[in-house]
Design an enzyme around this catalytic site. Structure first.
Site, short mmCIF file in Angstrom:
data_model
loop_
_atom_site.label_atom_id
_atom_site.label_comp_id
_atom_site.label_asym_id
_atom_site.label_seq_id
_atom_site.Cartn_x
_atom_site.Cartn_y
_atom_site.Cartn_z
N ASP A 12 -38.37 5.10 -11.39
CA ASP A 12 -37.47 6.06 -10.79
C ASP A 12 -36.26 5.22 -10.36
O ASP A 12 -36.36 3.99 -10.26
CB ASP A 12 -38.16 6.69 -9.56
CG ASP A 12 -37.24 7.55 -8.75
OD1 ASP A 12 -36.54 8.41 -9.33
OD2 ASP A 12 -37.19 7.35 -7.52
N LEU A 13 -35.13 5.83 -10.09
CA LEU A 13 -33.94 5.06 -9.70
C LEU A 13 -33.67 5.16 -8.19
O LEU A 13 -33.71 4.16 -7.48
CB LEU A 13 -32.72 5.54 -10.50
CG LEU A 13 -32.84 5.45 -12.03
CD1 LEU A 13 -31.61 6.03 -12.70
CD2 LEU A 13 -33.10 4.04 -12.48
N ASP A 14 -33.38 6.37 -7.72
CA ASP A 14 -33.00 6.57 -6.32
C ASP A 14 -34.16 6.24 -5.39
O ASP A 14 -35.27 6.75 -5.56
CB ASP A 14 -32.55 8.01 -6.09
CG ASP A 14 -31.31 8.38 -6.89
OD1 ASP A 14 -30.59 7.47 -7.34
OD2 ASP A 14 -31.07 9.58 -7.08
N SER A 70 -35.23 9.71 -13.95
CA SER A 70 -34.60 10.16 -12.71
C SER A 70 -34.33 11.66 -12.74
O SER A 70 -33.84 12.18 -13.74
CB SER A 70 -33.29 9.41 -12.52
OG SER A 70 -32.64 9.83 -11.35
N ARG A 71 -34.59 12.29 -11.61
CA ARG A 71 -34.28 13.72 -11.47
C ARG A 71 -32.83 13.95 -11.07
O ARG A 71 -32.46 15.05 -10.72
CB ARG A 71 -35.17 14.34 -10.39
CG ARG A 71 -36.53 14.72 -10.87
CD ARG A 71 -37.19 15.64 -9.84
NE ARG A 71 -38.45 16.11 -10.35
CZ ARG A 71 -39.62 15.56 -10.05
NH1 ARG A 71 -39.69 14.53 -9.25
NH2 ARG A 71 -40.73 16.05 -10.57
N ASP A 133 -40.77 6.62 -5.59
CA ASP A 133 -40.89 6.84 -4.15
C ASP A 133 -41.40 8.23 -3.79
O ASP A 133 -41.71 8.49 -2.63
CB ASP A 133 -39.54 6.60 -3.45
CG ASP A 133 -38.51 7.66 -3.81
OD1 ASP A 133 -37.98 8.32 -2.91
OD2 ASP A 133 -38.23 7.83 -5.02
#
Length: 174
Positions: A12-14, A70-71, A133
Site C-alpha cells: 500500500d502507499l499511503d 493504492s485506493r 496499514d
C-alpha cells in the site's frame, strides 16, 4: 531471524510508505527539496518512512517483484511522489513492476497485477505478501496472499518487514 523471500511483495502507499494520504493531504504542485524530500504547494514536507529505501533495495537485490496497490483517488499525485523520491539514485517508481490504483478491494488490485505480470500461479501458490496499514485489507488472505498490518504512525519498519517475511516463510513450510 531466518526467512525466505516471496515471489512478490505488494505495498500500500499511503501511511505504509509515506505518512499521509495523497488525495487529501497533498496540494499540487510538488517540488523536490532533495532526492529524499518533497514539499507541496503549501510547504508541507514529505519523506518516506525511514526503513522504506533499504527494504526496496533489498527486495530488488533479491529479484522480488514489487507491486504498488493504492485506493488513492489521485493516482497522479502518487505517481509524482514515486517519481520524485529517489532510492540509490533511481526514481522510486522504477522499483515497482506494477502500480494498481483506484477504489475497491486490494484483492482486485493484486489479482490484476498478477495477471498483467503473468504471476497468477505464483499468487495461487501463496507467493505474495501485502503490507498495508488498513486492517480491512486482510481479506487478501482469501486469494492466498499473506497480509501484514502496518502501524500507520510508524509506517513500514524493518522489524515489521522481517516479521512479515518470517511469518510468510513459516506458513509456507507447513
Amino acid at each position: 531471524m531466518s526467512y525466505k523471500y516471496p515471489t512478490a511483495v505488494v505495498f500500500d502507499l499511503d501511511y505504509t510508505l509515506w505518512p499521509c494520504w495523497c488525495d487529501t493531504h497533498i496540494s499540487m504542485p510538488l517540488k523536490p527539496v532533495s532526492k529524499r524530500e518533497v514539499v507541496d504547494r503549501y510547504g508541507m514536507q514529505l519523506k518516506l518512512y525511514k526503513d522504506v529505501e533499504d527494504i526496496l533495495m533489498e527486495l530488488k537485490s533479491q529479484d522480488v517483484t514489487i507491486i504498488g496497490a493504492s485506493r488513492t483517488a489521485t493516482p497522479r499525485v502518487a505517481q509524482e511522489l514515486l517519481s520524485l523520491f529517489h532510492i540509490n539514485g533511481i526514481p522510486m517508481i522504477k522499483y515497482f513492476h506494477s502500480l494498481q490504483w483506484g477504489q475497491g478491494s486490494k484483492i482486485k488490485h493484486i489479482t490484476k497485477a498478477a495477471k498483467l505480470l503473468g504471476m497468477h500461479d505464483d499468487l495461487e501458490e501463496g507467493g505474495f505478501i501485502l503490507f498495508d496499514d488498513e486492517l480491512r485489507n486482510r481479506d487478501v488472505t482469501s486469494i492466498n496472499c499473506e497480509f501484514v498490518h502496518i502501524d500507520e504512525t510508524k509506517g513500514l519498519t524493518r522489524g515489521v518487514f522481517e516479521k512479515g517475511l518470517q511469518v510468510w516463510t513459516e506458513n509456507r513450510n507447513e
